[in-house]
Design a protein around this motif. Structure first.
Motif, PDB file in Angstrom:
ATOM      1  N   LEU A 235      42.768  59.190-109.180  1.00  0.00           N
ATOM      2  CA  LEU A 235      42.145  59.321-107.862  1.00  0.00           C
ATOM      3  C   LEU A 235      41.142  60.482-107.824  1.00  0.00           C
ATOM      4  O   LEU A 235      40.080  60.373-107.204  1.00  0.00           O
ATOM      5  CB  LEU A 235      43.217  59.505-106.782  1.00  0.00           C
ATOM      6  CG  LEU A 235      44.067  58.267-106.487  1.00  0.00           C
ATOM      7  CD1 LEU A 235      45.156  58.601-105.483  1.00  0.00           C
ATOM      8  CD2 LEU A 235      43.199  57.131-105.974  1.00  0.00           C
ATOM      9  N   THR A 236      41.448  61.566-108.506  1.00  0.00           N
ATOM     10  CA  THR A 236      40.515  62.692-108.581  1.00  0.00           C
ATOM     11  C   THR A 236      39.236  62.287-109.305  1.00  0.00           C
ATOM     12  O   THR A 236      38.128  62.633-108.872  1.00  0.00           O
ATOM     13  CB  THR A 236      41.174  63.884-109.299  1.00  0.00           C
ATOM     14  OG1 THR A 236      42.374  64.225-108.604  1.00  0.00           O
ATOM     15  CG2 THR A 236      40.242  65.079-109.350  1.00  0.00           C
ATOM     16  N   MET A 237      39.373  61.555-110.387  1.00  0.00           N
ATOM     17  CA  MET A 237      38.194  61.098-111.130  1.00  0.00           C
ATOM     18  C   MET A 237      37.346  60.149-110.278  1.00  0.00           C
ATOM     19  O   MET A 237      36.113  60.223-110.310  1.00  0.00           O
ATOM     20  CB  MET A 237      38.626  60.410-112.431  1.00  0.00           C
ATOM     21  CG  MET A 237      39.314  61.354-113.400  1.00  0.00           C
ATOM     22  SD  MET A 237      38.287  62.733-113.888  1.00  0.00           S
ATOM     23  CE  MET A 237      37.286  61.951-115.091  1.00  0.00           C
ATOM     24  N   ILE A 238      37.988  59.267-109.535  1.00  0.00           N
ATOM     25  CA  ILE A 238      37.250  58.357-108.659  1.00  0.00           C
ATOM     26  C   ILE A 238      36.506  59.147-107.588  1.00  0.00           C
ATOM     27  O   ILE A 238      35.346  58.865-107.287  1.00  0.00           O
ATOM     28  CB  ILE A 238      38.206  57.315-108.032  1.00  0.00           C
ATOM     29  CG1 ILE A 238      38.687  56.341-109.105  1.00  0.00           C
ATOM     30  CG2 ILE A 238      37.521  56.564-106.897  1.00  0.00           C
ATOM     31  CD1 ILE A 238      39.773  55.388-108.637  1.00  0.00           C
ATOM     32  N   TYR A 239      37.162  60.163-107.010  1.00  0.00           N
ATOM     33  CA  TYR A 239      36.514  60.988-105.992  1.00  0.00           C
ATOM     34  C   TYR A 239      35.300  61.712-106.565  1.00  0.00           C
ATOM     35  O   TYR A 239      34.236  61.753-105.944  1.00  0.00           O
ATOM     36  CB  TYR A 239      37.515  62.001-105.424  1.00  0.00           C
ATOM     37  CG  TYR A 239      36.884  62.980-104.479  1.00  0.00           C
ATOM     38  CD1 TYR A 239      36.542  62.605-103.189  1.00  0.00           C
ATOM     39  CD2 TYR A 239      36.611  64.283-104.886  1.00  0.00           C
ATOM     40  CE1 TYR A 239      35.945  63.494-102.318  1.00  0.00           C
ATOM     41  CE2 TYR A 239      36.024  65.187-104.024  1.00  0.00           C
ATOM     42  CZ  TYR A 239      35.689  64.787-102.741  1.00  0.00           C
ATOM     43  OH  TYR A 239      35.097  65.670-101.887  1.00  0.00           O
ATOM     44  N   ARG A 240      35.447  62.274-107.762  1.00  0.00           N
ATOM     45  CA  ARG A 240      34.320  62.975-108.393  1.00  0.00           C
ATOM     46  C   ARG A 240      33.177  62.018-108.692  1.00  0.00           C
ATOM     47  O   ARG A 240      32.001  62.363-108.526  1.00  0.00           O
ATOM     48  CB  ARG A 240      34.772  63.660-109.673  1.00  0.00           C
ATOM     49  CG  ARG A 240      35.618  64.878-109.419  1.00  0.00           C
ATOM     50  CD  ARG A 240      36.009  65.555-110.708  1.00  0.00           C
ATOM     51  NE  ARG A 240      36.810  66.741-110.460  1.00  0.00           N
ATOM     52  CZ  ARG A 240      37.299  67.498-111.407  1.00  0.00           C
ATOM     53  NH1 ARG A 240      37.068  67.208-112.678  1.00  0.00           N
ATOM     54  NH2 ARG A 240      38.015  68.558-111.106  1.00  0.00           N
ATOM     55  N   LEU A 241      33.494  60.816-109.137  1.00  0.00           N
ATOM     56  CA  LEU A 241      32.462  59.820-109.418  1.00  0.00           C
ATOM     57  C   LEU A 241      31.721  59.441-108.142  1.00  0.00           C
ATOM     58  O   LEU A 241      30.488  59.348-108.136  1.00  0.00           O
ATOM     59  CB  LEU A 241      33.086  58.579-110.063  1.00  0.00           C
ATOM     60  CG  LEU A 241      32.132  57.428-110.364  1.00  0.00           C
ATOM     61  CD1 LEU A 241      31.112  57.850-111.418  1.00  0.00           C
ATOM     62  CD2 LEU A 241      32.902  56.208-110.831  1.00  0.00           C
ATOM     63  N   MET A 242      32.447  59.238-107.059  1.00  0.00           N
ATOM     64  CA  MET A 242      31.808  58.880-105.793  1.00  0.00           C
ATOM     65  C   MET A 242      30.925  60.026-105.288  1.00  0.00           C
ATOM     66  O   MET A 242      29.837  59.781-104.769  1.00  0.00           O
ATOM     67  CB  MET A 242      32.863  58.521-104.739  1.00  0.00           C
ATOM     68  CG  MET A 242      33.641  57.265-105.074  1.00  0.00           C
ATOM     69  SD  MET A 242      32.599  55.814-105.265  1.00  0.00           S
ATOM     70  CE  MET A 242      32.076  55.578-103.594  1.00  0.00           C
ATOM     71  N   THR A 243      31.367  61.253-105.443  1.00  0.00           N
ATOM     72  CA  THR A 243      30.565  62.409-105.036  1.00  0.00           C
ATOM     73  C   THR A 243      29.283  62.487-105.856  1.00  0.00           C
ATOM     74  O   THR A 243      28.192  62.691-105.316  1.00  0.00           O
ATOM     75  CB  THR A 243      31.376  63.706-105.210  1.00  0.00           C
ATOM     76  OG1 THR A 243      32.585  63.592-104.468  1.00  0.00           O
ATOM     77  CG2 THR A 243      30.601  64.914-104.732  1.00  0.00           C
ATOM     78  N   TRP A 244      29.409  62.276-107.162  1.00  0.00           N
ATOM     79  CA  TRP A 244      28.243  62.312-108.043  1.00  0.00           C
ATOM     80  C   TRP A 244      27.265  61.198-107.684  1.00  0.00           C
ATOM     81  O   TRP A 244      26.050  61.412-107.637  1.00  0.00           O
ATOM     82  CB  TRP A 244      28.698  62.185-109.495  1.00  0.00           C
ATOM     83  CG  TRP A 244      27.585  62.278-110.472  1.00  0.00           C
ATOM     84  CD1 TRP A 244      26.952  63.391-110.914  1.00  0.00           C
ATOM     85  CD2 TRP A 244      26.946  61.174-111.138  1.00  0.00           C
ATOM     86  NE1 TRP A 244      25.969  63.068-111.815  1.00  0.00           N
ATOM     87  CE2 TRP A 244      25.947  61.710-111.968  1.00  0.00           C
ATOM     88  CE3 TRP A 244      27.135  59.793-111.109  1.00  0.00           C
ATOM     89  CZ2 TRP A 244      25.128  60.903-112.749  1.00  0.00           C
ATOM     90  CZ3 TRP A 244      26.318  59.000-111.892  1.00  0.00           C
ATOM     91  CH2 TRP A 244      25.331  59.559-112.701  1.00  0.00           C
ATOM     92  N   LEU A 245      27.782  59.997-107.411  1.00  0.00           N
ATOM     93  CA  LEU A 245      26.908  58.875-107.052  1.00  0.00           C
ATOM     94  C   LEU A 245      26.206  59.115-105.719  1.00  0.00           C
ATOM     95  O   LEU A 245      25.052  58.732-105.546  1.00  0.00           O
ATOM     96  CB  LEU A 245      27.715  57.573-107.000  1.00  0.00           C
ATOM     97  CG  LEU A 245      28.160  57.026-108.352  1.00  0.00           C
ATOM     98  CD1 LEU A 245      29.067  55.820-108.165  1.00  0.00           C
ATOM     99  CD2 LEU A 245      26.972  56.665-109.220  1.00  0.00           C
TER     100      LEU A 245
END
Length: 69
Positions: A17-27
């Motif tokens: 979930l942390t990785m998904i959150y970071r990916l969404m923030t980056w996108l």
């Protein structure tokens, strides 16, 4: 043994979930930069069309390219 599996699964879920959150923030940041770039490109295109792509007209009104030689 079941408790260990549950703890490991919880940790793995938190990491995913942390990785998904970071990916969404980056996108999201990337999307904002793309929108800004599109705006800059529109401004540049309008400027080029306004000046007809010519590099004529310095401060003193003299053409700076050699097309009229």
């Amino acid at each position: 043994m079941d408790v260990v599996i549950e703890v490991l699964f919880s940790i793995l879920t938190a990491i995913i979930l942390t990785m998904i959150y970071r990916l969404m923030t980056w996108l999201t940041r990337l999307e904002k930069q793309i929108i800004e770039l599109k705006t800059d490109m529109k401004w540049l295109k309008a400027y080029i069309l306004k000046t007809n792509g010519n590099n004529q007209g310095d401060k003193d009104g003299v053409a700076t390219d050699n097309t009229d030689v």
